[in-house]
Design an enzyme around this catalytic site. Structure first.
Site, PDB file in Angstrom:
ATOM      1  CG  HIS A  18      -1.712  -1.264   1.311  1.00 47.04           C
ATOM      2  ND1 HIS A  18      -2.667  -1.594   0.382  1.00 47.04           N
ATOM      3  CD2 HIS A  18      -1.653  -2.301   2.189  1.00 47.04           C
ATOM      4  CE1 HIS A  18      -3.189  -2.776   0.695  1.00 47.04           C
ATOM      5  NE2 HIS A  18      -2.582  -3.229   1.775  1.00 47.04           N
ATOM      6  CB  CYS A  19       2.659   3.070   1.974  1.00 49.55           C
ATOM      7  SG  CYS A  19       3.690   4.518   2.137  1.00 49.55           S
ATOM      8  N   PRO A  20       5.201   1.863  -0.207  1.00 46.49           N
ATOM      9  CG  PRO A  20       7.164   1.632  -1.480  1.00 46.49           C
ATOM     10  CD  PRO A  20       6.512   1.172  -0.208  1.00 46.49           C
TER      11      PRO A  20
ATOM     12  CB  SER B 294       6.728   2.564   4.634  1.00 48.16           C
ATOM     13  OG  SER B 294       5.375   2.428   4.383  1.00 48.16           O
TER      14      SER B 294
END
Lengths: 81, 379
Positions: A18-20, B294
């Site tokens: 989802h992130c990145p 992330s």
């Protein structure tokens, strides 16, 4: 539809990213391979079907195709510059 | 039973926590745990975001690594230069070799300003203490003009940071009466202003309300520090007076020199077991990995717990198949004293709440409580 008979130089499993996110993973992948290489990114994000071809065109690479699999899609791109 | 040798490379969030968790789960007769760190100083990097705006000085976000480690963890301060994954030893700059049964690579990400032409001369950032202080000085002297904010390369640590910086800068310039004299442009590498669609949906109108321009599909290719322009590989060139770009990141040199990583030095890591894809007794942790999550202390925090369980279980003869499911939790500052929170994993997309003062204070609280809660494994 099945993946075409093409040699993939780098495949990135970005399912559930989802992130990145798959789009950024693809950009990262493209940057890390030499010109002429083929990069595949696996994405479960429905937005990728729209985002990825647009970016590939803007960045001047070759969009080979989007190939649906069970629960995800394999996007294949050739780095051309 | 022989004492197993566990070596942890790097004393950041992940390395410190995994060493402490292993020390809590294993006796000295079961394992000797050695953490190797280049500086012996532990840095809480999220604190740097506030430095350009006159927040607490960088020293406030640093502690002695020894003070954060359990007593049974040996700390070796020095440069590890190479890993021999077959013979299983780590080589130090002075030639010393440390054998290991298990190796955890938590060497983080390295800032490489020379990876983008013109970056070193042309751009500011807040991804090191020194750079954050330089940016603070530049902002103090700033009297108006064109500010361009974005990222120099992908991947980078803390994906929300450039957006947070943009909102905080807008606040700051407004307070100083410089907002009317400044044009702010935020650059996004992809087709929306933030990678998470639900966040982009509420952040885009916030940018518009505050008169912040945004440029989509902007992947920085080069900077001309003389002409003061920044160009994208998609063919756009923008002028700037002040350029703030997250610097290019690469994996540790040791990973490249040891042939353990990809061309940028990221460690090929199994997304669930966190084992190196070629060497199962080597684990990748945090920013050092090539995982599609992330690069953040939060991801390292969750990963450290999985790695500690797996290694401790194996040593105790009770193998654990604990897996990492992509958990991340972080905050996103939206300016005006507000923030939102992002919680997600591989199967659950984030459902961020509306920005509010509550999450801003929660972030501020975590920034202070970090030292007591995270390296110790309390949370």
């Amino acid at each position: 539809m099945t993946t075409p008979n093409i040699t993939i130089d780098k495949e990135i499993d970005a399912r559930g990213s989802h992130c990145p996110g798959p789009m950024m993973e693809l950009i990262r992948g493209i940057k890390s391979v030499p010109v002429g290489s083929v990069v595949a990114v696996l994405s479960s994000d429905p937005g990728s079907a729209k985002d990825i071809p647009i970016w590939v065109q803007k960045a001047g690479h070759e969009f080979i195709g989007a190939f649906p699999e069970q629960g995800y899609t394999r996007f294949i791109v050739r780095k051309t510059r | 039973m022989t004492v197993k040798q566990i070596v942890v490379l790097g004393g950041g969030v992940g390395g410190t926590l995994v060493a402490n968790l292993l020390a809590g789960q294993l006796t000295r007769k079961q394992a000797q745990i050695t953490l190797i760190d280049r500086t012996g100083k532990h840095v809480y990097q999220p604190g740097w975001l506030y430095v350009p705006f006159g927040g607490a000085p960088p020293e406030r976000w640093e502690r002695n690594e020894r003070s954060l480690l359990r007593r049974s963890v040996d700390l070796l301060i020095g440069d590890a230069v190479k890993v021999d994954p077959h013979e299983r030893f780590v080589e130090m700059a002075d030639g010393t070799q440390l054998p290991f049964d298990y190796l955890i690579i938590s060497t983080g990400a390295r800032i490489d300003p020379d990876a983008v032409p013109g970056y070193r001369e042309g751009a500011h950032h807040f991804y090191t203490a020194e750079a954050a202080l330089r940016l603070h000085a530049a902002l103090r002297e700033f009297t108006g003009g064109k500010v361009v904010i974005g990222v120099a390369d992908i991947p980078y640590k803390c994906p929300p940071a450039p957006l947070e910086f943009t909102f905080m800068l807008e606040d700051e310039l407004r307070k100083r009466g410089l907002r009317e004299k400044t044009e702010i442009t935020y650059l996004s590498p992809i087709g929306r202003v933030f990678t998470i669609e639900s966040v982009a949906e509420f952040v885009t109108p916030m940018l518009e309300e505050r008169g912040i321009n945004y440029e989509l599909f902007f992947n920085t290719e080069s900077i001309d520090p003389v002409e003061r322009t920044v160009s994208s590989l998609e063919g756009t060139t923008l002028p700037y007076d002040l350029l703030v770009l997250v610097p290019p990141h690469r994996g540790a040199k040791l990973i490249i020199d040891s042939g353990l990583g990809d061309v940028q030095g990221w460690l090929p890591t199994d997304r669930e077991t966190l084992q190196h894809k070629q060497f199962p007794y080597i684990y990748g942790l945090g920013d050092a990995t090539d995982l599609p999550v992330s690069k953040s202390g939060a991801a390292a925090h969750f990963e450290a717990k999985v790695i500690a369980h797996r290694i401790a279980g194996e040593i105790k003869g009770k193998p654990s198949d604990e897996r990492y499911h992509g958990q991340v939790m972080c905050f996103l500052e939206t300016g005006r004293g507000q923030a939102t929170q992002l919680v997600f994993d591989y199967t659950h997309p984030p459902q961020p709440p509306k920005p509010s003062a509550y999450y801003h204070y929660e972030k501020a609280l975590l920034n202070r409580a970090y030292w007591h809660l995270v390296p110790t494994g309390i949370v």
